[in-house]
Scaffold this motif. Sequence first.
Motif, mmCIF file in Angstrom:
data_model
loop_
_atom_site.group_PDB
_atom_site.id
_atom_site.type_symbol
_atom_site.label_atom_id
_atom_site.label_comp_id
_atom_site.label_asym_id
_atom_site.label_seq_id
_atom_site.Cartn_x
_atom_site.Cartn_y
_atom_site.Cartn_z
ATOM 1 N N THR A 80 0.920 -1.219 -0.005
ATOM 2 C CA THR A 80 -0.014 -0.092 0.112
ATOM 3 C C THR A 80 0.823 1.342 -0.108
ATOM 4 N N ALA A 81 0.493 2.212 -0.898
ATOM 5 C CA ALA A 81 1.383 3.354 -0.903
ATOM 6 C C ALA A 81 1.399 4.212 0.342
ATOM 7 N N GLY A 82 2.434 4.950 0.440
ATOM 8 C CA GLY A 82 2.459 5.920 1.773
ATOM 9 C C GLY A 82 2.523 5.115 3.015
ATOM 10 N N VAL A 83 2.847 3.708 3.053
ATOM 11 C CA VAL A 83 2.971 2.981 4.421
ATOM 12 C C VAL A 83 4.449 3.185 4.606
ATOM 13 N N PRO A 84 4.677 3.525 5.913
ATOM 14 C CA PRO A 84 6.304 3.524 6.508
ATOM 15 C C PRO A 84 6.973 2.336 6.305
ATOM 16 N N THR A 85 8.177 2.483 6.244
ATOM 17 C CA THR A 85 9.048 1.177 5.827
ATOM 18 C C THR A 85 8.854 0.207 6.796
ATOM 19 N N ASP A 86 8.919 0.553 8.253
ATOM 20 C CA ASP A 86 8.680 -0.278 9.270
ATOM 21 C C ASP A 86 7.528 -1.085 9.177
ATOM 22 N N THR A 87 6.325 -0.664 8.542
ATOM 23 C CA THR A 87 5.018 -1.257 8.712
ATOM 24 C C THR A 87 5.178 -2.134 7.489
ATOM 25 N N ARG A 88 5.945 -1.884 6.594
ATOM 26 C CA ARG A 88 6.169 -2.881 5.398
ATOM 27 C C ARG A 88 6.877 -4.009 5.763
ATOM 28 N N THR A 89 7.973 -3.758 6.590
ATOM 29 C CA THR A 89 8.893 -4.680 7.224
ATOM 30 C C THR A 89 7.955 -5.704 8.283
ATOM 31 N N THR A 90 7.230 -5.205 9.036
ATOM 32 C CA THR A 90 6.430 -6.032 9.730
ATOM 33 C C THR A 90 5.325 -6.740 9.141
ATOM 34 N N TYR A 91 4.870 -6.479 8.108
ATOM 35 C CA TYR A 91 3.653 -7.321 7.270
ATOM 36 C C TYR A 91 4.742 -8.392 6.598
ATOM 37 N N LEU A 92 5.810 -8.022 6.009
ATOM 38 C CA LEU A 92 6.699 -8.915 5.090
ATOM 39 C C LEU A 92 7.125 -9.967 6.128
ATOM 40 N N LYS A 93 7.780 -9.762 7.237
ATOM 41 C CA LYS A 93 7.924 -10.649 8.273
ATOM 42 C C LYS A 93 7.001 -11.530 8.895
ATOM 43 N N ALA A 94 5.579 -10.945 8.931
ATOM 44 C CA ALA A 94 4.543 -11.961 9.397
ATOM 45 C C ALA A 94 4.062 -12.898 8.075
ATOM 46 N N ILE A 95 4.437 -12.257 6.633
ATOM 47 C CA ILE A 95 4.195 -13.211 5.693
ATOM 48 C C ILE A 95 5.137 -14.286 5.710
ATOM 49 N N ASN A 96 6.315 -13.989 5.859
ATOM 50 C CA ASN A 96 7.361 -14.929 5.893
ATOM 51 C C ASN A 96 7.279 -15.874 6.924
ATOM 52 N N THR A 97 6.929 -15.519 8.066
ATOM 53 C CA THR A 97 6.665 -16.475 9.149
ATOM 54 C C THR A 97 5.448 -17.457 8.963
ATOM 55 N N SER A 98 4.419 -16.909 8.489
ATOM 56 C CA SER A 98 3.262 -17.684 8.148
ATOM 57 C C SER A 98 3.688 -18.935 7.239
ATOM 58 N N LEU A 99 4.284 -18.385 6.223
ATOM 59 C CA LEU A 99 4.710 -19.532 5.178
ATOM 60 C C LEU A 99 5.595 -20.318 5.542
ATOM 61 N N ASP A 100 6.510 -20.130 6.235
ATOM 62 C CA ASP A 100 7.595 -20.996 6.750
ATOM 63 C C ASP A 100 6.864 -22.015 7.891
ATOM 64 N N GLY A 101 5.977 -21.521 8.687
ATOM 65 C CA GLY A 101 5.399 -22.257 9.561
ATOM 66 C C GLY A 101 4.481 -23.336 8.928
ATOM 67 N N CYS A 102 3.954 -23.253 7.411
ATOM 68 C CA CYS A 102 3.294 -24.335 7.022
ATOM 69 C C CYS A 102 3.907 -25.100 5.756
ATOM 70 N N LEU A 103 5.097 -24.532 5.627
ATOM 71 C CA LEU A 103 5.852 -25.425 4.644
ATOM 72 C C LEU A 103 6.616 -26.552 5.374
ATOM 73 N N PRO A 104 6.778 -27.572 4.842
ATOM 74 C CA PRO A 104 6.694 -28.101 3.000
ATOM 75 C C PRO A 104 5.236 -28.476 3.122
ATOM 76 N N LEU A 105 4.521 -28.032 2.115
ATOM 77 C CA LEU A 105 2.995 -28.543 1.954
ATOM 78 C C LEU A 105 3.121 -29.997 1.467
ATOM 79 N N LYS A 106 2.160 -30.697 1.686
ATOM 80 C CA LYS A 106 2.181 -32.109 1.292
ATOM 81 C C LYS A 106 1.317 -32.446 0.023
ATOM 82 N N PHE A 107 1.935 -32.235 -1.101
ATOM 83 C CA PHE A 107 0.983 -32.558 -2.409
ATOM 84 C C PHE A 107 1.002 -33.906 -2.842
#
Length: 193
Positions: free
Chosen positions: A137-164
């Motif tokens: 989202t435009a106009g968002v401070p860098t620390d907020t972006r970093t917080t969300y990117l960290k949450a996304i990485n943590t969420s994905l790491d917590g559920c990988l590897p997926l069982k296909f």
Amino acid sequence: MSVFIVAVAMSGNANARRRQINPIPFSHEPCSVLSGRPCTPSFCSVFNHGPCIPEIDYPYGENLQLTIQTVPSQDDAPKYQKPDHDLDTIGDLFAALRSCWSPPPADSAREGMQMSVRFSLNKSGGMIGPPRMTFATAGVPTDTRTTYLKAINTSLDGCLPLKFTDGLGGALAGRPIAIRYVDNRELGKPEKQ
């Protein structure tokens, strides 16, 4: 009497011709100098006899695109439940990825924040490299972006590897997956008790 029967038969044929269904939708008809409605431009050979039906380039790509909301609607709630079996369809994959999302805590979150990432998985369900941020989202401070990117990485790491299943793993290996995360929580209002 015979004139009446001929007139009825002729009007019946005219009505049948008017009610015929055109198997080609109007926007997929080839263009003509005389056509006065939407059509699809086409390039056909001079050796082609008869009408030229164009090949339509439908807007499908190799991207798998998904939107994940922090608070899904009641209608979408079943789509956010992790499947209890090996993932066999794209729908199963999307449900598993939706169920993984864990947003940042409310005190460090921003209402209406959106962030998109892109990544690929290998056939054993692991990630090929870290997710790349493609939108925030435009106009968002860098620390907020970093917080969300960290949450996304943590969420994905917590559920990988997926069982296909073997079929889905082979089909998805290396394909780009684009996920748009939307924080639609009402963060400014106090919680109801």
